[in-house]
Enzyme design. Structure first.
Site, mmCIF file in Angstrom:
data_model
loop_
_atom_site.group_PDB
_atom_site.id
_atom_site.type_symbol
_atom_site.label_atom_id
_atom_site.label_comp_id
_atom_site.label_asym_id
_atom_site.label_seq_id
_atom_site.Cartn_x
_atom_site.Cartn_y
_atom_site.Cartn_z
ATOM 1 N N SER A 120 43.227 21.161 11.741
ATOM 2 C CA SER A 120 43.806 20.472 10.583
ATOM 3 C C SER A 120 44.726 21.387 9.801
ATOM 4 C CB SER A 120 42.707 20.038 9.622
ATOM 5 O OG SER A 120 41.787 19.244 10.266
ATOM 6 N N HIS A 141 46.796 16.368 16.787
ATOM 7 C CA HIS A 141 46.000 16.189 15.570
ATOM 8 C C HIS A 141 45.708 14.714 15.349
ATOM 9 C CE1 HIS A 141 45.473 16.649 10.987
ATOM 10 N NE2 HIS A 141 44.334 16.879 11.611
ATOM 11 N N GLU A 153 49.486 13.512 15.549
ATOM 12 C CA GLU A 153 50.606 14.446 15.399
ATOM 13 C C GLU A 153 50.626 15.338 16.643
ATOM 14 O OE1 GLU A 153 51.117 15.444 10.744
ATOM 15 O OE2 GLU A 153 49.133 15.939 11.499
ATOM 16 N N ASN A 191 48.597 16.663 6.549
ATOM 17 C CA ASN A 191 47.798 17.468 5.626
ATOM 18 C C ASN A 191 48.645 18.267 4.638
ATOM 19 O OD1 ASN A 191 45.359 16.495 6.361
ATOM 20 N ND2 ASN A 191 44.900 18.108 7.835
HETATM 21 N N1 CAA Z 1 34.571 2.428 15.248
HETATM 22 C C1 CAA Z 1 34.737 1.083 15.344
HETATM 23 N N2 CAA Z 1 34.853 0.285 14.282
HETATM 24 C C2 CAA Z 1 34.773 0.857 13.057
HETATM 25 C C3 CAA Z 1 34.587 2.243 12.882
HETATM 26 C C4 CAA Z 1 34.486 3.036 14.046
HETATM 27 N N3 CAA Z 1 34.325 4.374 13.983
HETATM 28 N N4 CAA Z 1 34.554 2.517 11.553
HETATM 29 C C5 CAA Z 1 34.705 1.333 10.899
HETATM 30 N N5 CAA Z 1 34.842 0.335 11.819
HETATM 31 C C6 CAA Z 1 35.061 -1.060 11.556
HETATM 32 C C7 CAA Z 1 34.066 -1.613 10.565
HETATM 33 O O1 CAA Z 1 32.878 -2.016 11.201
HETATM 34 C C8 CAA Z 1 34.802 -2.797 9.978
HETATM 35 O O2 CAA Z 1 34.664 -3.918 10.826
HETATM 36 P P1 CAA Z 1 34.604 -5.401 10.191
HETATM 37 O O3 CAA Z 1 35.973 -5.596 9.579
HETATM 38 O O4 CAA Z 1 34.351 -6.254 11.363
HETATM 39 O O5 CAA Z 1 33.496 -5.345 9.190
HETATM 40 C C9 CAA Z 1 36.258 -2.367 10.030
HETATM 41 O O6 CAA Z 1 36.329 -1.245 10.948
HETATM 42 C C10 CAA Z 1 36.756 -1.945 8.709
HETATM 43 O O7 CAA Z 1 35.853 -1.001 8.173
HETATM 44 P P2 CAA Z 1 35.169 -1.127 6.745
HETATM 45 O O8 CAA Z 1 34.985 -2.554 6.354
HETATM 46 O O9 CAA Z 1 34.002 -0.196 6.739
HETATM 47 O O10 CAA Z 1 36.173 -0.490 5.739
HETATM 48 P P3 CAA Z 1 37.728 -0.514 5.592
HETATM 49 O O11 CAA Z 1 38.302 -1.883 5.734
HETATM 50 O O12 CAA Z 1 37.971 0.257 4.360
HETATM 51 O O13 CAA Z 1 38.308 0.328 6.822
HETATM 52 C C11 CAA Z 1 38.954 2.551 7.294
HETATM 53 C C12 CAA Z 1 37.818 1.567 7.114
HETATM 54 C C13 CAA Z 1 39.786 2.205 8.530
HETATM 55 C C14 CAA Z 1 38.307 3.906 7.499
HETATM 56 C C15 CAA Z 1 39.887 2.499 6.035
HETATM 57 O O14 CAA Z 1 39.135 2.604 4.870
HETATM 58 C C16 CAA Z 1 40.909 3.604 6.028
HETATM 59 O O15 CAA Z 1 41.936 3.529 6.685
HETATM 60 N N6 CAA Z 1 40.618 4.670 5.235
HETATM 61 C C17 CAA Z 1 41.478 5.835 5.144
HETATM 62 C C18 CAA Z 1 41.144 6.770 6.259
HETATM 63 C C19 CAA Z 1 42.010 7.980 6.250
HETATM 64 O O16 CAA Z 1 42.829 8.204 5.378
HETATM 65 N N7 CAA Z 1 41.826 8.817 7.275
HETATM 66 C C20 CAA Z 1 42.532 10.053 7.402
HETATM 67 C C21 CAA Z 1 41.640 11.138 6.893
HETATM 68 S S1 CAA Z 1 42.461 12.685 6.954
HETATM 69 C C22 CAA Z 1 42.165 13.253 8.486
HETATM 70 O O17 CAA Z 1 41.437 12.716 9.271
HETATM 71 C C23 CAA Z 1 42.907 14.470 8.867
HETATM 72 C C24 CAA Z 1 42.362 15.775 8.532
HETATM 73 O O18 CAA Z 1 42.753 16.717 9.202
HETATM 74 C C25 CAA Z 1 41.498 16.004 7.385
#
Ligand code: CAA
Length: 295
Positions: A120, A141, A153, A191
């Site tokens: 990251s 990434h 990425e 990031n």
């Molecule tokens: N596998 C399969 N399905 C999944 C899952 C997984 N791992 N995680 C969640 N789901 C499903 C849920 O079951 C849910 O299904 P339903 O709609 O049927 O209920 C659906 O996906 C949506 O999930 P939630 O209802 O729990 O919540 P949500 O609508 O908020 O979506 C999310 C979840 C996609 C994570 C969304 O909140 C999101 O995009 N959040 C931001 C995530 C983000 O910014 N990630 C980047 C982080 S930074 C990084 O990773 C880089 C680093 O180097 C630090």
């Protein structure tokens, strides 16, 4: 260009298990290395839960789920990855640990194998230099949760060959992801922009600009973000964010990458976010409760 058939994954935490899942789902024989069976058992259970959700939603046939699980193997022996055409590393953000694994694999794997790090915040150059395959080393990434987030990425460092970059880009696409090209600077694109935003959200809480739920609500409803920054911090892991911030601060010496004292105190207390049960929110109840941080 040599075809990619077998994928190795180093580390099966949150990111490694997600990467293994998408590789196996895309049809690759996938072998994952981590330190103990306990760690794999947790990763396999998470992968099974995620695949079950896709089956439930009709996005994956039950037969394909079974075939995906059959394509996944786990090991504690790094040398078991020697026949892989690409190895994606997703271990903790510790350069020495990463490089000791790369050195071991460099001596074992075939000449056409690509090494890819999911780091990251470290630079790809700092890992490529530990091997004799600087031309076959890239960054790949992924984003958490890997099975849902479409972006990868693809990072080219100063020594990466054009052919390796193209193979890595095509590999990311074959996983059903949307790749973008990024330069090998600490934090790449996402990031570089996301980490200061997350750290500023903690600073806003420290300064009493808004409460934890209000800062989250403000960014969700005011900017249309799917999660507020403090919820996202709990989701990414506060320990992980702390390490990323330390590395980026050491690289850029800019205040915006400096980990705020509140983050450090929370990590010292073992409040690492969702994975430890508590961070800015307490996940022992549904819905999670806001934690009183005394600020
Ligand atoms: N596998 C399969 N399905 C999944 C899952 C997984 N791992 N995680 C969640 N789901 C499903 C849920 O079951 C849910 O299904 P339903 O709609 O049927 O209920 C659906 O996906 C949506 O999930 P939630 O209802 O729990 O919540 P949500 O609508 O908020 O979506 C999310 C979840 C996609 C994570 C969304 O909140 C999101 O995009 N959040 C931001 C995530 C983000 O910014 N990630 C980047 C982080 S930074 C990084 O990773 C880089 C680093 O180097 C630090």
């Amino acid at each position: 260009m040599a075809e990619i058939k077998r994928v190795g994954v180093l580390g099966c935490g949150l990111m490694g298990s997600g990467i293994a899942q998408v590789a196996a789902t895309a049809g690759y024989e996938t072998i994952v290395r981590d330190v103990s069976q306990q760690v794999w058992d947790k990763a396999r259970a998470g992968i099974e839960r995620s695949l079950a959700k896709f089956v439930e939603k009709g996005k994956l046939a039950a037969g394909d789920r079974d075939a995906t699980l059959k394509r996944l193997r786990f090991t504690t022996t790094t040398a078991d990855l020697k026949g892989c055409d690409i190895v994606v590393e997703a271990v903790t953000e510790d350069l020495e640990l990463k490089n000791s694994l790369w050195r071991e694999l460099d001596a074992l794997t075939g000449p056409s194998a690509i090494f890819a790090s999911n780091t990251s915040s470290l630079t790809i150059a700092a890992m490529a230099a530990a091997t004799k395959r600087g031309d076959r080393f890239v960054g790949l990434h992924f984003f958490n949760p890997v099975p849902l987030m479409p972006l990868v990425e693809v990072v080219r460092t100063v020594t990466t060959s054009e052919e390796t970059f193209k193979r890595a880009f095509a590999f990311a696409k074959s996983l059903g992801k949307e790749p973008v090209a990024a330069k090998d600077n600490s934090g790449f694109i996402v990031n570089l922009l996301l980490v200061p935003y997350l750290l500023d959200a903690i600073r806003a809480v420290e300064r009493g600009v808004g409460s934890v739920p209000d800062v989250d609500k403000a960014m969700q409803l005011g900017c249309g973000y799917p999660m507020g920054p403090l919820t996202l911090l709990d989701f990414v892991g506060l320990d992980t964010t702390y390490k990323i911030a330390e590395i980026m601060f050491a690289e850029y010496r800019e205040h915006r990458y400096a980990p705020p004292p509140l983050l450090k105190r929370m990590v010292l207390a073992g409040m690492n976010g969702r994975k430890s049960g508590k961070g800015f929110y307490d996940y022992s109840s549904d819905p999670p409760r806001v934690v009183d941080l005394g600020v």
